[in-house]
Write an enzyme that holds these catalytic residues in place. Structure first.
Site, PDB file in Angstrom:
ATOM      1  N   ASP A 122      50.979  34.480  24.938  1.00  0.00           N
ATOM      2  CA  ASP A 122      51.557  35.702  24.370  1.00  0.00           C
ATOM      3  C   ASP A 122      52.305  35.498  23.057  1.00  0.00           C
ATOM      4  OD1 ASP A 122      54.042  34.551  25.189  1.00  0.00           O
ATOM      5  OD2 ASP A 122      53.942  35.558  27.133  1.00  0.00           O
ATOM      6  N   HIS A 180      46.731  27.019  26.481  1.00  0.00           N
ATOM      7  CA  HIS A 180      45.725  27.982  26.939  1.00  0.00           C
ATOM      8  C   HIS A 180      45.366  29.007  25.861  1.00  0.00           C
ATOM      9  CE1 HIS A 180      46.796  27.054  31.433  1.00  0.00           C
ATOM     10  NE2 HIS A 180      46.084  26.107  30.853  1.00  0.00           N
ATOM     11  N   CYS A 182      27.547  35.209  12.672  1.00  0.00           N
ATOM     12  CA  CYS A 182      26.308  34.925  13.390  1.00  0.00           C
ATOM     13  C   CYS A 182      25.825  36.086  14.261  1.00  0.00           C
ATOM     14  CB  CYS A 182      26.487  33.676  14.260  1.00  0.00           C
ATOM     15  SG  CYS A 182      27.519  33.965  15.710  1.00  0.00           S
ATOM     16  N   SER A 228      53.815  28.280  38.342  1.00  0.00           N
ATOM     17  CA  SER A 228      53.537  27.947  39.741  1.00  0.00           C
ATOM     18  C   SER A 228      53.011  26.518  39.865  1.00  0.00           C
ATOM     19  CB  SER A 228      52.523  28.932  40.333  1.00  0.00           C
ATOM     20  OG  SER A 228      51.350  28.941  39.539  1.00  0.00           O
ATOM     21  N   ASN A 230      62.947  28.145  38.404  1.00  0.00           N
ATOM     22  CA  ASN A 230      62.037  29.143  38.964  1.00  0.00           C
ATOM     23  C   ASN A 230      62.772  29.861  40.094  1.00  0.00           C
ATOM     24  OD1 ASN A 230      59.703  30.414  40.300  1.00  0.00           O
ATOM     25  ND2 ASN A 230      58.455  28.951  39.150  1.00  0.00           N
ATOM     26  N   GLU A 255      61.353  31.006  42.666  1.00  0.00           N
ATOM     27  CA  GLU A 255      60.620  30.694  43.912  1.00  0.00           C
ATOM     28  C   GLU A 255      60.289  29.211  43.937  1.00  0.00           C
ATOM     29  OE1 GLU A 255      60.043  33.157  46.006  1.00  0.00           O
ATOM     30  OE2 GLU A 255      60.619  34.772  44.630  1.00  0.00           O
ATOM     31  N   ALA A 281      64.599  32.416  34.567  1.00  0.00           N
ATOM     32  CA  ALA A 281      64.759  31.594  33.363  1.00  0.00           C
ATOM     33  C   ALA A 281      65.656  32.282  32.329  1.00  0.00           C
ATOM     34  CB  ALA A 281      63.383  31.326  32.755  1.00  0.00           C
TER      35      ALA A 281
HETATM   36  C1  BJW Z   1      59.744  33.120  37.057  1.00  0.00           C
HETATM   37  C2  BJW Z   1      60.326  34.333  36.768  1.00  0.00           C
HETATM   38  C3  BJW Z   1      61.462  34.292  35.968  1.00  0.00           C
HETATM   39  C4  BJW Z   1      58.595  34.757  37.967  1.00  0.00           C
HETATM   40  N1  BJW Z   1      61.930  33.110  35.533  1.00  0.00           N
HETATM   41  N2  BJW Z   1      60.229  31.969  36.622  1.00  0.00           N
HETATM   42  C5  BJW Z   1      40.265  22.704  42.340  1.00  0.00           C
HETATM   43  C6  BJW Z   1      41.224  21.716  42.265  1.00  0.00           C
HETATM   44  C7  BJW Z   1      41.785  21.333  41.054  1.00  0.00           C
HETATM   45  C8  BJW Z   1      41.401  21.933  39.879  1.00  0.00           C
HETATM   46  C9  BJW Z   1      40.449  22.922  39.943  1.00  0.00           C
HETATM   47  C10 BJW Z   1      39.883  23.295  41.169  1.00  0.00           C
HETATM   48  N3  BJW Z   1      39.012  24.294  40.934  1.00  0.00           N
HETATM   49  C11 BJW Z   1      39.008  24.553  39.619  1.00  0.00           C
HETATM   50  C12 BJW Z   1      39.866  23.728  39.005  1.00  0.00           C
HETATM   51  C13 BJW Z   1      40.178  23.685  37.550  1.00  0.00           C
HETATM   52  C14 BJW Z   1      40.984  24.890  37.112  1.00  0.00           C
HETATM   53  C15 BJW Z   1      42.207  25.005  37.996  1.00  0.00           C
HETATM   54  O1  BJW Z   1      43.199  24.338  37.799  1.00  0.00           O
HETATM   55  N4  BJW Z   1      42.175  25.883  38.983  1.00  0.00           N
HETATM   56  C16 BJW Z   1      43.277  25.988  39.931  1.00  0.00           C
HETATM   57  C17 BJW Z   1      43.707  27.438  40.011  1.00  0.00           C
HETATM   58  C18 BJW Z   1      42.826  25.431  41.251  1.00  0.00           C
HETATM   59  N5  BJW Z   1      41.332  24.638  35.727  1.00  0.00           N
HETATM   60  C19 BJW Z   1      40.530  24.958  34.724  1.00  0.00           C
HETATM   61  O2  BJW Z   1      39.457  25.529  34.904  1.00  0.00           O
HETATM   62  C20 BJW Z   1      40.970  24.525  33.353  1.00  0.00           C
HETATM   63  N6  BJW Z   1      39.933  23.882  32.685  1.00  0.00           N
HETATM   64  C21 BJW Z   1      39.372  22.751  33.142  1.00  0.00           C
HETATM   65  O3  BJW Z   1      39.750  22.167  34.147  1.00  0.00           O
HETATM   66  O4  BJW Z   1      38.363  22.314  32.338  1.00  0.00           O
HETATM   67  C22 BJW Z   1      37.585  21.188  32.724  1.00  0.00           C
HETATM   68  C23 BJW Z   1      36.563  21.010  31.606  1.00  0.00           C
HETATM   69  C24 BJW Z   1      36.578  19.851  30.872  1.00  0.00           C
HETATM   70  C25 BJW Z   1      35.628  19.685  29.863  1.00  0.00           C
HETATM   71  C26 BJW Z   1      34.700  20.691  29.605  1.00  0.00           C
HETATM   72  C27 BJW Z   1      34.717  21.857  30.323  1.00  0.00           C
HETATM   73  C28 BJW Z   1      35.652  22.027  31.348  1.00  0.00           C
HETATM   74  C29 BJW Z   1      41.339  25.737  32.485  1.00  0.00           C
HETATM   75  C30 BJW Z   1      42.467  26.531  33.041  1.00  0.00           C
HETATM   76  C31 BJW Z   1      42.677  27.785  32.185  1.00  0.00           C
HETATM   77  C32 BJW Z   1      43.697  28.720  32.793  1.00  0.00           C
HETATM   78  N7  BJW Z   1      43.582  29.995  32.184  1.00  0.00           N
HETATM   79  C33 BJW Z   1      44.511  31.038  32.557  1.00  0.00           C
HETATM   80  C34 BJW Z   1      44.091  32.348  31.883  1.00  0.00           C
HETATM   81  C35 BJW Z   1      44.419  32.349  30.390  1.00  0.00           C
HETATM   82  C36 BJW Z   1      43.949  33.589  29.731  1.00  0.00           C
HETATM   83  C37 BJW Z   1      44.590  34.835  30.289  1.00  0.00           C
HETATM   84  O5  BJW Z   1      45.817  35.003  30.215  1.00  0.00           O
HETATM   85  O6  BJW Z   1      43.861  35.706  30.757  1.00  0.00           O
HETATM   86  O7  BJW Z   1      45.831  30.629  32.164  1.00  0.00           O
HETATM   87  S1  BJW Z   1      44.661  31.275  34.321  1.00  0.00           S
HETATM   88  C38 BJW Z   1      46.397  31.578  34.302  1.00  0.00           C
HETATM   89  O8  BJW Z   1      47.060  30.524  35.038  1.00  0.00           O
HETATM   90  C39 BJW Z   1      46.832  31.414  32.835  1.00  0.00           C
HETATM   91  C40 BJW Z   1      48.122  30.656  32.990  1.00  0.00           C
HETATM   92  O9  BJW Z   1      48.460  29.986  31.779  1.00  0.00           O
HETATM   93  C41 BJW Z   1      47.826  29.720  34.128  1.00  0.00           C
HETATM   94  C42 BJW Z   1      49.071  29.190  34.815  1.00  0.00           C
HETATM   95  O10 BJW Z   1      49.758  30.225  35.414  1.00  0.00           O
HETATM   96  P1  BJW Z   1      51.350  30.218  35.421  1.00  0.00           P
HETATM   97  O11 BJW Z   1      51.839  30.325  34.027  1.00  0.00           O
HETATM   98  O12 BJW Z   1      51.846  29.097  36.225  1.00  0.00           O
HETATM   99  O13 BJW Z   1      51.646  31.637  36.100  1.00  0.00           O
HETATM  100  P2  BJW Z   1      51.781  31.980  37.673  1.00  0.00           P
HETATM  101  O14 BJW Z   1      51.657  33.436  37.809  1.00  0.00           O
HETATM  102  O15 BJW Z   1      50.881  31.136  38.490  1.00  0.00           O
HETATM  103  O16 BJW Z   1      53.272  31.530  38.026  1.00  0.00           O
HETATM  104  C43 BJW Z   1      54.395  32.215  37.492  1.00  0.00           C
HETATM  105  C44 BJW Z   1      55.640  31.564  38.024  1.00  0.00           C
HETATM  106  O17 BJW Z   1      56.744  32.177  37.401  1.00  0.00           O
HETATM  107  C45 BJW Z   1      55.838  31.721  39.548  1.00  0.00           C
HETATM  108  O18 BJW Z   1      56.143  30.451  40.104  1.00  0.00           O
HETATM  109  C46 BJW Z   1      57.044  32.656  39.655  1.00  0.00           C
HETATM  110  O19 BJW Z   1      57.876  32.376  40.775  1.00  0.00           O
HETATM  111  C47 BJW Z   1      57.764  32.354  38.377  1.00  0.00           C
HETATM  112  N8  BJW Z   1      58.648  33.397  37.868  1.00  0.00           N
HETATM  113  N9  BJW Z   1      59.591  35.336  37.394  1.00  0.00           N
HETATM  114  C48 BJW Z   1      61.284  31.972  35.912  1.00  0.00           C
HETATM  115  N10 BJW Z   1      62.119  35.445  35.644  1.00  0.00           N
END
Ligand code: BJW
Length: 250
Positions: free
Chosen positions: A107, A122, A153, A192, A216, A218, A234
């Site tokens: 963002d 990301h 393209c 998370s 966090n 949670e 935060a």
């Molecule tokens: C507060 C609060 C307050 C609330 N104060 N806190 C199985 C096992 C292991 C790995 C994998 C698997 N299956 C697939 C995978 C890989 C996958 C992955 O990790 N998946 C898991 C979900 C299992 N990863 C990928 O695919 C990555 N790429 C990859 O591995 O590539 C390999 C490769 C190599 C070479 C060539 C090709 C491929 C890419 C990951 C991309 C993630 N993208 C997203 C979307 C971005 C675009 C969009 O916005 O639409 O990124 S997904 C989403 O999750 C986003 C975030 O950056 C990311 C992390 O989320 P985040 O920030 O942690 O948010 P939340 O909601 O989960 O947590 C919020 C937290 O805030 C909570 O804890 C609340 O309590 C807290 N909170 N209020 C402080 N006031």
């Protein structure tokens, strides 16, 4: 009165830390009104299916739906303002000589708060790129097509964010891993800690002997491993941490 009492040992670590790395996630922008992903009632993934919106396959299947979903999110981001958490982190960058902010957030609120060198893992929703060529595109003809077409393209345009199954940007990822492996204090804030490779960063820091602090409201996948857990929003805890740093004349 402080929202959380900072443990004296953490204050000692803050005073002595030389290299500090902060990893942020969607929770840091929650107090700016932006939805997180995985929070049960309010997270984006409680209403939308990531496989239909945030993968290359989803885009190939229904580019219009994906483009429009990101247009909606881009508007939310444009209307949001940095909150006290973003502002405190921007101030920390000014007062801690070796301070690095790594963010999973797309963002750009850290930059709008004044952080000069945020490392984006990301991508950034305010940028657009060509789905076929991967090149950043800043202008295109508004022909009414959704998504619009790449002026070079003719391929489809998409947001410059990292979807599931896509690689994170190479240089930023290498830098984030190097910094995490060499820091002595690591903060994991508002994430998370389940999405890899970003979720490996605190473990990299722990393995090299750094102190890991989680902020966090949670518990998360990291909580059990963290050396210190500050439970709360935060936007409240980071300004308190900043005030403590200033008290010590860091
Ligand atoms: C507060 C609060 C307050 C609330 N104060 N806190 C199985 C096992 C292991 C790995 C994998 C698997 N299956 C697939 C995978 C890989 C996958 C992955 O990790 N998946 C898991 C979900 C299992 N990863 C990928 O695919 C990555 N790429 C990859 O591995 O590539 C390999 C490769 C190599 C070479 C060539 C090709 C491929 C890419 C990951 C991309 C993630 N993208 C997203 C979307 C971005 C675009 C969009 O916005 O639409 O990124 S997904 C989403 O999750 C986003 C975030 O950056 C990311 C992390 O989320 P985040 O920030 O942690 O948010 P939340 O909601 O989960 O947590 C919020 C937290 O805030 C909570 O804890 C609340 O309590 C807290 N909170 N209020 C402080 N006031």
């Amino acid at each position: 009165m402080l929202y959380v009492a900072l443990p004296p040992k953490l204050i000692e670590r803050l005073k002595s830390a030389r290299r500090v790395v902060v990893l942020t996630g969607a929770g840091v922008s929650a107090e700016s009104g932006l939805p997180t992903f995985r929070d049960a009632q309010t997270g984006l993934w409680s209403k939308f299916n990531p496989e239909e919106l945030a993968t290359p396959r989803a885009f190939r299947r229904n580019p219009r739906l994906v483009w429009e979903w990101y247009a909606y999110r881009r508007k939310l981001v444009a209307d949001a303002k940095p909150n006290p958490a973003h502002l405190a982190l921007a101030d920390m960058e000014k007062i801690i000589p070796d301070f690095h902010l790594v963010t999973q957030n797309i963002d750009a609120l850290h930059q709008r708060a004044g952080s000069q060198k945020a490392i984006e893992l990301h991508g950034n929703i305010t940028r657009t790129k060509c789905f076929d060529e991967g090149t950043i595109v800043t202008t295109w003809d508004d022909t009414g097509e959704v998504p619009p077409k790449c002026p070079n393209c003719g391929g489809l345009l998409r947001p410059d964010v990292v979807w599931f199954e896509e690689a994170m940007p190479e240089a930023e990822t290498a830098l984030a891993f190097r910094l995490s492996a060499n820091c002595d204090l690591f903060f994991s804030i508002g994430t998370s800690a389940v999405v890899y490779p970003a979720a490996s960063l605190p473990h990299e820091a722990l393995a090299r002997g750094a102190t890991v602090v989680e902020i966090n409201p949670e518990s998360t996948a990291l909580t059990q491993k963290a050396d210190f857990v500050l439970t709360g929003p935060a936007g409240v805890i980071l300004p308190e941490l900043l005030a403590t740093l200033r008290m010590f004349g860091t």
